[in-house]
Design a protein around this motif. Structure first.
Motif: not given
Length: 305
Positions: A77-101
């Motif tokens: 479960a920890l590994r699946i949780g880490a995979a999900l956190e990678c998706i979440h963190c990628y979304s934050l990195v991209h959302d923060d870009l000047p072209a987004m938020d």
């Protein structure tokens, strides 16, 4: 503070530390089989976007939903949780870009494109998205091929066109044309709710649970996902940047409508309590085993940052 709340806080902390440790290992400089090289600057940008604290709520929900089923190994479960956190963190990195938020601050520190540059931020996000599916598929994740495929499909649907990425597109469009209330609900269910829904449903998928158990956890995830967004919108109106670790009031500044801005603070507080009640009812079939997830619903609805 109740005994159950104390246990929740302890488990939230312990799970966050375990997830952080695993993510640090996954983001080390050590090449994996079939990788040619791990560029130093790319890895630094990825670590900056991921290893920066946070409650690790999404992996926590994966771990605790899986813990409802006694035969699931916590490490899996920890590994699946880490995979999900990678998706979440990628979304934050991209959302923060000047072209987004266009944000300069995330979790109290410079965003990736500020600390590095825009190209590094884009590539860091791309790499985190890809790494998530690597983690699920890897032999170290000790699940059957059929279960891995079910997780990959559910995660892709939650993160992609009809989930988080599509929700971000609707969010950008909402800056130009304000959606009606149904449109806001759809946008938020996709952008924020879909990954939280997956986090809760993942425990049942990992366990090979019954259709009824999987549906109950999916619906619980939808309820806490909506509660998370309403609480977030409420905080955007009432909290300051120091408390939140990021800029606040941006939705209002951009003229973006939210359920809270339309309905008001009193409605939001009432709706949050109703969602907690709904979450508790959905977990009733799991009896005393669901105590931590019930406490999690209260935590999400009443959070302060």
């Amino acid at each position: 503070m109740s005994e159950r709340h104390q246990e929740f806080q302890s488990r939230l902390k312990d799970n966050a530390e375990a997830v952080e440790k695993l993510l640090a290992a996954l983001l080390s400089a050590d090449r994996q089989p079939d990788e040619i090289a791990r560029p130093e600057r790319l890895m630094a940008a990825m670590r900056h976007g991921v290893l920066n604290g946070g409650k690790r709520l999404r992996p926590f929900l994966v771990i605790e939903s899986a813990a409802l089923f006694p035969d699931v190994a916590r490490e899996t479960a920890l590994r699946i949780g880490a995979a999900l956190e990678c998706i979440h963190c990628y979304s934050l990195v991209h959302d923060d870009l000047p072209a987004m938020d266009d944000d300069d601050l995330r979790r109290g520190q410079p965003t990736v494109h500020i600390a590095f540059d825009e190209a590094a931020a884009i590539l860091a996000g791309d790499s985190l998205l890809t790494l998530a599916f690597d983690i699920v598929a890897a032999p170290e994740t000790r699940l059957s091929d059929a279960t891995k495929m079910a997780l990959i499909l559910a995660l892709a649907r939650a993160a992609g066109i009809g989930g988080m990425a599509g929700g971000q597109m609707l969010d950008l469009a909402a800056e130009k044309t304000a959606p009606d209330e149904d449109g806001i609900i759809t946008l938020q269910a996709m952008k924020t709710g879909a990954l939280l829904r997956f986090a809760c449903e993942a425990g049942a998928i990992i366990a090979g649970a019954s259709d009824g158990e999987r549906l109950a956890l999916r619906r619980y995830g939808e309820a806490v996902g909506l509660a998370f967004q309403i609480a977030d919108d409420l905080l955007d109106l009432t909290a300051d940047a120091a408390t939140m670790g990021k800029a606040t009031g941006k939705d209002a500044d951009r003229g973006k409508a939210t359920l809270v801005s339309r309905r008001g603070q009193a409605w939001a507080e009432d709706r949050l309590q109703a969602l907690v009640t709904e979450a508790e009812a959905l977990l009733a079939p799991f009896s005393h085993r669901a105590g931590i997830l019930i406490e999690t619903a209260h935590f999400i609805a009443n959070r302060r940052n």
